[in-house]
Each structure stands twice: as C-alpha cells, then as structure tokens.
Design an enzyme around this catalytic site. Structure first.
Site, PDB file in Angstrom:
ATOM      1  N   LYS A  70      57.081  81.934 -23.306  1.00 23.79           N
ATOM      2  CA  LYS A  70      57.490  82.228 -21.928  1.00 23.79           C
ATOM      3  C   LYS A  70      59.005  82.315 -21.748  1.00 23.79           C
ATOM      4  CE  LYS A  70      53.440  80.265 -19.592  1.00 23.79           C
ATOM      5  NZ  LYS A  70      52.998  79.318 -18.546  1.00 23.79           N
ATOM      6  N   GLU A  95      63.815  87.105  -9.460  1.00 24.94           N
ATOM      7  CA  GLU A  95      64.428  85.837  -9.044  1.00 24.94           C
ATOM      8  C   GLU A  95      63.549  84.639  -9.402  1.00 24.94           C
ATOM      9  OE1 GLU A  95      65.770  83.492  -4.939  1.00 24.94           O
ATOM     10  OE2 GLU A  95      64.943  85.525  -4.836  1.00 24.94           O
ATOM     11  N   ALA A 103      58.454  66.771 -14.229  1.00 25.70           N
ATOM     12  CA  ALA A 103      59.640  67.623 -14.125  1.00 25.70           C
ATOM     13  C   ALA A 103      59.690  68.647 -15.250  1.00 25.70           C
ATOM     14  CB  ALA A 103      60.906  66.764 -14.129  1.00 25.70           C
TER      15      ALA A 103
END
EC number: 1.1.1.25
Length: 285
Positions: A72, A83, A133
């Site tokens: 990715k 964006e 996270a």
C-alpha cells in the site's frame, strides 16, 4: 493476468503473498448483478516486481486494482495519489484517469459508509474514541475529521505513535495513554477499535463498556470473527454496533464504480454471501 475467463473490463487485487481474499466474491457478485462483462483477479506480486506491474497495469489487461499488504505504501509512491491517500500514507485503490494512473484510499468511505448504514446519526453523539494508531487508524481519523467530529481521543499503548498521528492531523486529535481510558469513556459517543485485539487468535480487548453513554456506538474493524468479544459485549448492553465486515463491503463500492462505471449497493444478499464464505476454512495461497 487477464485471461479468457475475464473478457471485458477487468480489475485485480495486488498482494504478496496472495492470501484468500473476499474481494473477488464481492466484485463478481456486482458484475453479475449489473450485467457487466468483466472480471476481478488476484495477482501475487512480490515487492521486487511491484513497480513493473503497476507501471504496466493496463498492458496486463486491467483498468484498475486494489492493493493490499505489503504494497500500500509503495503503490502510493508509484501513482498520482489524491488527498486522502496522501494523508493516510497508503493507497488501496488504483484507477486510470485518461492515461494517468491515480490512487485513493477507500477505507475512509468504507468506515463512514458502514457507520451511516449501521448506526444512522452516529455523528451527533459526543466525542470519538479511537483505539490504535496504525494504518487503519489513520483512515478512521481522516474520515471522522472529514465528517466534522470536533474531538477525537486517540489511545495507543505506545504514546509516541499516538502523538505522531495527532501531530499530523492537528488539534482535533488528542493523544491519550491507555491508562486514561476511564476518563474519556463517559463522554465518548463513538468507540472505534482499529487494533487486532479481539481478532481470531488474539486476546480480547479489555475495556470498561459500562462507562460508555447508553446512546454510544461501538465499531470494530476486525471481521474474523464477525462478532468480536467487544461487539458482543456492546450489543449485550444495548449499544449500537458496526462490524468490520460492513466496512469491508462499503470500501469496495468506490473501486467498482471507478472501474466499471456503476455505483453498486451493499445489499443484505451480498452480506449473506460473504458471511457464508467467512464460515468456510480457506488456506493461504
């Protein structure tokens, strides 16, 4: 590569190794439903071959692709990202705009679309509390900010990672140590688990759900098992829930639309089809 079995427009999933994926099942269902001649393949591409494959994607017979681990981040660098992909730092969907190969990240639409379908009005109930996270957390946080959520508490066992993500997204995101969960839960209208805790083979997520407001929504990005211990406990308390399978289905919508020109719906029939597949043991390939 494209074969005689995939005449017409075709897309693919690029990964390494090419483990079993539900994406072909989803896209072939929509192709049949809309009467579109085309196909969706799985392409096992090692890291050293990724650049060549992506740069010649159309030559290989594809109008676009999904990208999964470990490609990715590299796919973002090899294409013209939007964006969302830039902010998340990863691309999971590639498509052509004329001769330009562009990339986006549809995890945002998958997450938000799933919440809208499973828990309408979720965005009107207090703060958001995000656990984890990592890469998935970035997509979740981006989507919450885009929707207009004003306070996002980000909890991670490694405080430095939470702080780094908060620094990227600004004052809306407030990093929090795991020990501070009890202070935030009473005002969290949305709780999102982006960690692997609760996944099959992983320990369950230990969290004090009774501290959540009675109108809170609990979402889990894990979809194996379909109902994680977190979601089961939330449902037992009468809280609304959104599971990881819903996100998987909704994130596929945008790619199909970009490649085949039709915006498909996430129907109960499609969900039942994928749920049945989840119950079948599939060895990695």
């Amino acid at each position: 590569m494209m074969t005689a079995e995939t005449k017409g427009r075709a897309a693919c999933l690029i990964g390494w190794p090419a483990a079993h994926s539900r994406s072909p099942l989803i896209h072939h269902y929509w192709l049949r439903l809309h009467g579109i001649a085309g196909g969706y393949n799985i392409e096992a591409i090692p890291p050293e071959g990724l650049a060549e494959f992506i740069m010649h994607l159309s030559t290989h017979g594809f109008v676009g692709a999904n990208v999964t681990i470990p490609h990715k981040e590299r796919a973002l660098q090899l294409t013209a990202p939007d964006e969302r992909a830039r902010a998340i730092g990863a691309a999971n969907t590639l498509y052509y705009d004329g001769k330009t190969l562009r990339s986006t990240n549809t995890d945002v639409e998958g997450f938000i679309g799933n919440l809208d379908a499973a828990a309408p009005g979720w965005d009107r109930t207090g703060d958001a509390l995000v656990l984890g996270a990592g890469g998935s957390s970035r997509a979740v946080v981006f989507g919450l900010i885009e929707r207009g959520i004003k306070r996002i508490h980000l909890v991670n066992r490694t405080m430095e990672r939470a702080q780094a993500l908060a620094d990227q997204f600004g004052a809306t995101v407030m990093p929090l140590a795991w020990s501070g969960l009890g202070d935030v839960l009473p005002r969290a209208g949305l709780l999102v688990n982006t960690t692997s805790l609760g996944m099959k083979g992983q320990p369950p997520l230990d969290i004090e759900l009774p501290l959540l407001p009675l109108d809170a929504v609990v979402a889990d990005l894990v979809y194996v098992p379909l109902e994680t211990p977190l979601l089961a406990a939330a449902r037992a308390r009468g809280l609304r829930t959104a599971d990881g399978l819903g996100m998987l289905l909704h994130q596929a919508v945008r790619g199909f639309e970009l490649w085949f020109g039709q915006r498909p719906a996430v129907s109960p029939e499609l969900r039942a089809l994928v749920e049945a597949d989840l119950r079948i043991p599939h060895p990695a390939t």
